[in-house]
Structures are given as C-alpha cells and as structure tokens.
Design a protein around this motif. Structure first.
Motif, mmCIF file in Angstrom:
data_model
loop_
_atom_site.group_PDB
_atom_site.id
_atom_site.type_symbol
_atom_site.label_atom_id
_atom_site.label_comp_id
_atom_site.label_asym_id
_atom_site.label_seq_id
_atom_site.Cartn_x
_atom_site.Cartn_y
_atom_site.Cartn_z
ATOM 1 N N ALA A 1 -5.278 49.787 35.805
ATOM 2 C CA ALA A 1 -6.239 49.096 36.668
ATOM 3 C C ALA A 1 -7.261 50.069 37.241
ATOM 4 O O ALA A 1 -8.455 49.744 37.359
ATOM 5 C CB ALA A 1 -5.492 48.381 37.794
ATOM 6 N N LEU A 2 -6.822 51.268 37.606
ATOM 7 C CA LEU A 2 -7.753 52.258 38.154
ATOM 8 C C LEU A 2 -8.782 52.697 37.119
ATOM 9 O O LEU A 2 -9.948 52.949 37.460
ATOM 10 C CB LEU A 2 -6.981 53.478 38.666
ATOM 11 C CG LEU A 2 -6.206 53.285 39.967
ATOM 12 C CD1 LEU A 2 -5.385 54.539 40.284
ATOM 13 C CD2 LEU A 2 -7.156 52.979 41.126
ATOM 14 N N VAL A 3 -8.375 52.797 35.867
ATOM 15 C CA VAL A 3 -9.337 53.153 34.815
ATOM 16 C C VAL A 3 -10.416 52.075 34.698
ATOM 17 O O VAL A 3 -11.594 52.388 34.474
ATOM 18 C CB VAL A 3 -8.609 53.370 33.470
ATOM 19 C CG1 VAL A 3 -9.592 53.444 32.309
ATOM 20 C CG2 VAL A 3 -7.786 54.654 33.533
ATOM 21 N N SER A 4 -10.055 50.826 34.871
ATOM 22 C CA SER A 4 -11.057 49.759 34.851
ATOM 23 C C SER A 4 -12.076 49.946 35.968
ATOM 24 O O SER A 4 -13.276 49.689 35.784
ATOM 25 C CB SER A 4 -10.388 48.386 34.972
ATOM 26 O OG SER A 4 -9.653 48.083 33.799
ATOM 27 N N VAL A 5 -11.611 50.396 37.125
ATOM 28 C CA VAL A 5 -12.524 50.702 38.226
ATOM 29 C C VAL A 5 -13.393 51.905 37.864
ATOM 30 O O VAL A 5 -14.614 51.904 38.056
ATOM 31 C CB VAL A 5 -11.751 50.973 39.531
ATOM 32 C CG1 VAL A 5 -12.702 51.443 40.641
ATOM 33 C CG2 VAL A 5 -10.992 49.725 39.973
ATOM 34 N N GLY A 6 -12.773 52.952 37.334
ATOM 35 C CA GLY A 6 -13.505 54.169 36.994
ATOM 36 C C GLY A 6 -14.559 53.942 35.932
ATOM 37 O O GLY A 6 -15.628 54.573 35.951
ATOM 38 N N ARG A 7 -14.298 53.061 34.993
ATOM 39 C CA ARG A 7 -15.259 52.752 33.926
ATOM 40 C C ARG A 7 -16.378 51.839 34.395
ATOM 41 O O ARG A 7 -17.363 51.638 33.680
ATOM 42 C CB ARG A 7 -14.531 52.087 32.752
ATOM 43 C CG ARG A 7 -13.576 53.000 32.012
ATOM 44 C CD ARG A 7 -12.739 52.245 30.974
ATOM 45 N NE ARG A 7 -13.575 51.544 30.011
ATOM 46 C CZ ARG A 7 -13.616 50.220 29.849
ATOM 47 N NH1 ARG A 7 -12.849 49.447 30.612
ATOM 48 N NH2 ARG A 7 -14.402 49.674 28.955
ATOM 49 N N GLY A 8 -16.224 51.257 35.590
ATOM 50 C CA GLY A 8 -17.233 50.340 36.101
ATOM 51 C C GLY A 8 -17.012 48.903 35.684
ATOM 52 O O GLY A 8 -17.837 48.027 35.974
ATOM 53 N N ALA A 9 -15.907 48.618 35.007
ATOM 54 C CA ALA A 9 -15.609 47.249 34.591
ATOM 55 C C ALA A 9 -15.162 46.391 35.770
ATOM 56 O O ALA A 9 -15.240 45.152 35.713
ATOM 57 C CB ALA A 9 -14.539 47.247 33.508
ATOM 58 N N GLN A 10 -14.667 47.041 36.827
ATOM 59 C CA GLN A 10 -14.225 46.345 38.040
ATOM 60 C C GLN A 10 -14.741 47.098 39.264
ATOM 61 O O GLN A 10 -14.978 48.314 39.201
ATOM 62 C CB GLN A 10 -12.693 46.266 38.099
ATOM 63 C CG GLN A 10 -12.051 45.477 36.980
ATOM 64 C CD GLN A 10 -12.258 43.975 37.113
ATOM 65 O OE1 GLN A 10 -12.707 43.476 38.153
ATOM 66 N NE2 GLN A 10 -11.948 43.242 36.052
ATOM 67 N N ASP A 11 -14.899 46.375 40.369
ATOM 68 C CA ASP A 11 -15.365 47.035 41.590
ATOM 69 C C ASP A 11 -14.196 47.673 42.332
ATOM 70 O O ASP A 11 -13.029 47.523 41.947
ATOM 71 C CB ASP A 11 -16.114 46.052 42.498
ATOM 72 C CG ASP A 11 -15.253 44.869 42.949
ATOM 73 O OD1 ASP A 11 -14.021 45.025 43.070
ATOM 74 O OD2 ASP A 11 -15.817 43.787 43.175
#
Length: 310
Positions: A215-225
């Motif tokens: 989930a944190l990688v999704s944040v880091g990639r900009g896919a999630q806030d």
C-alpha cells in the motif's frame, strides 16, 4: 558483544539456551517446520542434534513467511547435553547449509521463552528504486522501477503507529484470533537507490508488513494520496486492501526481551544497511500491559507465562 568476540571453549553450557540465528530464506518455506517443504527450523534442529548427540527441539521468537530473511531470529532450546559456547556455534554452523548460520548462544533461565517473552519484533523491508533491474542485491530486495516519493510514504505510514485493528493488512488465511496489534514505529527512508521501511511492533499478523509495504508503494508512486493508508486501516477489510509486496525484500532484524536476560547486542541487519550504525536494543519500547506483564515475569522464577497472542 563486538564483531570479534572470541567464543568460550571451556565452560559447558546446558539447561535452557538462547541462540541468535541468521538465514537467507530464499529456498525455505519460512522458519517453521512443515511436512511438505524445507524449513529453517528443520535444518537448525538437525544440526543441533548432531552437536548434542541427542534430539533437540527449538522454539523461535516468531514465524517468517516463505522467502523471508532474518538477521536476528532468536530461538531457545533445552540442551540435552553440555557443550561449550564455541562447540554449539561452530558445531551447528559446520552442519548447517550455507544459507543458515548461528551467530551467538547464551545460557538463560528456565523462565526465558523466545516467543512468549518477546517485548517487540522489528523488520526492515528493502526496495531498490531504480530503472534497471538489480543484480547483486536481487535476492535481498524488491525492485521498483517507478520513482517513489519517500517523504509521502513516511507521512502516510504514521497513521499506523499505535494500537489498531489491522484487518485490512492481514492475509486472508491468517490464523491469529485477534487482528489488534501495537505498532511502535514505522519509518520510511531513502539511501541512494535503496528505500527502507523500518517497522517495530509487539507482534505482526500474517503478511501484515508485506501488505503495508504494498500500500505504501502505491502512495510513493502517486497512485494513491497520503490519506490512503488511514482509509485502509479504518475499513478493516482485507478485500479492500492493496497488493502484497514480495517476500524477498523482507528481513526480520530484531527481537527484544527484558534487559535482565542480557542477550548479546549486535548490529542490526541486513548488511546492506550496516552504514546506519544502529545496534539492537537502541530504540525504546512503548509501555503497554503486555510489556509490563512480560517484564514482570522476567524477574520471577518458575511462574507460568500468560498465553497471549504473540
């Protein structure tokens, strides 16, 4: 303990012994013995049995998933025969495969229990964040080719600190009776191409850290806030969660006990992070009823340990 302490070869150690074990989990189903696949526990017990000349059963501070590594897995066992510190360590390492090694051994009271007495467990998840695939580090890190905003990942992760229901981050097949865990800290940092998620808690659910990292990688990639992690936590539903990060990037680096046991302190692993200079035991453990109970037990002899979720 220093990096070059000599092992005692004269004083026999028997009774209950604690042992620090390091392993590359690539070719194992995890620490715990299973009938259908190779395990670290089976290899370690076989090696210690050869040293002792009698059957040895070990108990570990925690399980690890298939493919997960460890630099400080603490185990204990009741020695059937006296052997010196050097004999236990050198004898075990002679009989172990090259991807498992004993780092230290120490006599402890009968009240010591590697799992039920643990106050905290700590893991580090390593991501290599670069466009080209890694070669030398490929078995110890997870490759992410998209640029990661590490500061955003760190801020998002702080929603997890404290005691929470981590149902959104537990595996579907997790057997724990309760989804509540106490996260002491979680830090996300960058060191060149290396991104590290450093997390400590009282215990962890099956796949919990790998699901958090996904989930944190999704944040880091900009896919999630940045509020994404907080929203997932509140949902308490794994079906609404993110992907599970691969096992190869996860390292079990520390298991903490009451200071009265005086277990050896050593640099935190893996060696890719040796430049940080941090040793086991340097972080505070937040107070909690579980910590107080287990610290109190460490001061008493022959008192049964309360069977809590560990």
């Amino acid at each position: 303990m220093t990096l070059f302490d000599r092992f005692d070869e004269k004083t026999p150690l028997n009774g209950r012994l604690a042992m620090g074990v390091e392993y590359d989990g690539t070719h194992y189903c995890g620490f715990q013995r299973l009938s259908h696949a190779a395990s670290v526990q089976a290899s370690l017990e076989k090696a210690l049995t050869q040293v002792a000349g009698e059957p040895v059963t070990v108990h570990a501070s925690g399980r690890t998933d298939s493919g997960v590594h460890a630099t400080r897995q603490v185990v204990h066992f009741d020695s059937p025969m006296p052997r010196s510190e050097k004999a236990w360590i050198f004898g075990a390492n002679t009989n172990l495969p090259k991807d498992i090694a004993v780092r230290w051994v120490k006599a402890v009271p009968d009240t010591f229990h590697s799992r039920l007495g643990a106050l905290a467990r700590r893991y580090r998840y390593l991501l290599i964040n670069q466009l080209n695939r890694p070669v030398l580090e490929r078995a110890n890190v997870t490759w992410c080719r998209d640029p990661l905003d590490v500061a955003a990942m760190h801020r998002a992760a702080q929603a997890l600190v404290g005691e929470h229901d981590f149902s959104s981050f537990r595996a579907a097949g997790c057997r724990s009776k309760a989804p509540w865990r106490h996260l002491h800290f979680i830090e996300v940092s960058r060191h060149g191409a290396l991104v590290v998620v450093d997390v400590q808690g009282n215990a962890f659910l099956h796949h919990m850290i790998r699901n958090i990292v996904g989930a944190l990688v999704s944040v880091g990639r900009g896919a999630q806030d940045e509020a994404y992690i907080k929203r997932l936590l509140a949902l308490r539903d794994r079906k609404k969660g993110d992907v599970t990060a691969p096992a190869c990037g996860l390292h079990f680096v520390d298991s903490r006990y009451d200071e009265s046991f005086a277990l050896p302190q050593e640099p935190l692993g893996p060696n890719l992070l040796a430049f940080t200079g941090e040793w086991t035991g340097e972080r505070d453990i937040p107070d909690s009823p579980m910590v107080r109970q287990r610290r109190g037990h460490a001061q008493k002899d022959h008192e049964p340990i309360k069977q809590e979720n560990a």
